[in-house]
Write an enzyme that holds these catalytic residues in place. Sequence first.
Site, PDB file in Angstrom:
ATOM      1  N   ASP A 105       0.853  -1.200   0.000  1.00 60.03           N
ATOM      2  CA  ASP A 105       0.000   0.000   0.000  1.00 60.03           C
ATOM      3  C   ASP A 105       0.891   1.254   0.000  1.00 60.03           C
ATOM      4  O   ASP A 105       0.905   2.018   0.949  1.00 60.03           O
ATOM      5  CB  ASP A 105      -0.877  -0.093   1.256  1.00 60.03           C
ATOM      6  CG  ASP A 105      -1.891   1.018   1.381  1.00 60.03           C
ATOM      7  OD1 ASP A 105      -1.988   1.835   0.461  1.00 60.03           O
ATOM      8  OD2 ASP A 105      -2.588   1.037   2.418  1.00 60.03           O
ATOM      9  N   LYS A 107       0.892   3.847  -2.131  1.00 60.72           N
ATOM     10  CA  LYS A 107       0.229   5.099  -2.585  1.00 60.72           C
ATOM     11  C   LYS A 107       1.221   6.014  -3.303  1.00 60.72           C
ATOM     12  O   LYS A 107       1.472   7.149  -2.907  1.00 60.72           O
ATOM     13  CB  LYS A 107      -0.416   5.847  -1.418  1.00 60.72           C
ATOM     14  CG  LYS A 107      -1.539   5.062  -0.746  1.00 60.72           C
ATOM     15  CD  LYS A 107      -2.226   5.872   0.334  1.00 60.72           C
ATOM     16  CE  LYS A 107      -3.347   5.125   1.008  1.00 60.72           C
ATOM     17  NZ  LYS A 107      -2.923   4.028   1.888  1.00 60.72           N
ATOM     18  N   ASP A 110       3.797  10.951  -7.863  1.00 61.40           N
ATOM     19  CA  ASP A 110       4.911  11.824  -8.249  1.00 61.40           C
ATOM     20  C   ASP A 110       4.960  11.860  -9.780  1.00 61.40           C
ATOM     21  O   ASP A 110       4.100  11.263 -10.437  1.00 61.40           O
ATOM     22  CB  ASP A 110       6.236  11.302  -7.666  1.00 61.40           C
ATOM     23  CG  ASP A 110       7.184  12.452  -7.325  1.00 61.40           C
ATOM     24  OD1 ASP A 110       7.342  13.353  -8.176  1.00 61.40           O
ATOM     25  OD2 ASP A 110       7.750  12.460  -6.223  1.00 61.40           O
TER      26      ASP A 110
END
EC number: 4.1.1.23
Length: 398
Positions: A105, A107, A110
């Site tokens: 996880d 996330k 960028d």
Amino acid sequence: MSTTQEKQPHWSLKQSFAERVESSSHPLTSYLFRLMEVKQSNLCLSADVEHARDLLALADKVGPSIVVLKTHYDLITGWDYHPHTGTGAQLAALARKHGFLIFEDRKFVDIGSTVQKQYTAGTACIVEWAHITNADIHAGEAMVSAMAQAAQKWRERVPYEVKTSVSVGTPVADQFADEEAEDQVDELRKIVPRENGISSAKDTDGRKGSIVSITTVTQTYEPADSPRLAKTMSVGDEAVFPGIEEAPLDRGLLILAQMSSKGCLMDGKYTWECVKAARKNKDFVMGYVAQQNLNGITKEDLAPTYEDDESATEEEAQADNFIHMTPGCKLPPPGEEAPQGDGLGQQYNTPDNLVNIKGTDIAIVGRGIITAADPPAEAERYRRKAWKAYQDRRERLA
Ligand code: 6AU
């Protein structure tokens, strides 16, 4: 009398996971649907424990009840980054033994170039051990295609990697003295296709290095550190879950489309962009982390006032078969109707509300299980509830 016709539930809400195998565009999603049927489980454990040894012990105990194990490697003390013997490789062995997929996880969010490196390189080398990861796409859709490209490149390198090092100076004898390595190279040469970068100079002289003046080019061949090919496993860890074959080596992404936290800033416009990004990258995107089912959804459903000329065609929306994983899931304490939040913004729903009513597929449960007196027994209780919610949904919509 209302003039608008009520929208019919999307076909994917009515079908069984087994029926959804065929129409899934991602091999890992097809595999996961099959695994769910085999284990009668639509439960993901969010293993947010403190130490790596607790993580491994928990994964081993709860493994039989789950189909996905979710990690946050960066909150684990004592995470061992060794590619062959470290925590990722050990988790991968447990995933094979019990039959579950690993979902880091992370996330990601960028620019494309940065997420590619964060995903496939660096200390954690997430792509090596995590079948699934997720991305917050506030940076734009390009980061999804960038991650897809990086995963594809990684996939092409498996099962064997060619590592090239160039050194300047006079070569010393022992650079060529390792017979075992020489044999390994000979073996691998039979397997690795020529395009993978084996120089013809090396092929003809049969050595690992070609010497040009005083520059030595050395190429070695190493099995990639993929979960499937984890090189070092302790006794007992080589076991493979008997109900189904091993997971494919394909990697998959879940788009973080909606969050469970109070005051979350992800609005309908953002979620609509997630849906578009998913439809555009079906080869890599398995589905969503979301609070509701998004298959078949249109801009009008999510963000009617958003001026976006890219609207989904009816056909495109109909074809959706994304998998939905949903966190913020907890059973209420005895005698209470609804689960309370955690006082830090997390909001909870029951498996029935999420899977049956909101139409998501996999319930993600963390503290509901890990803080229980008997986590494996509690995981079983959640597995039964979440599976029942799935069966109830099908019955309700039949
Ligand atoms: O069951 P909990 O509250 O102990 O843990 C929930 C887990 C945590 C969160 O980082 C994660 O689920 N999560 C996510 C994910 C999976 O991306 C999204 C979200 O909206 N809410 C949420 O809690 O590890």
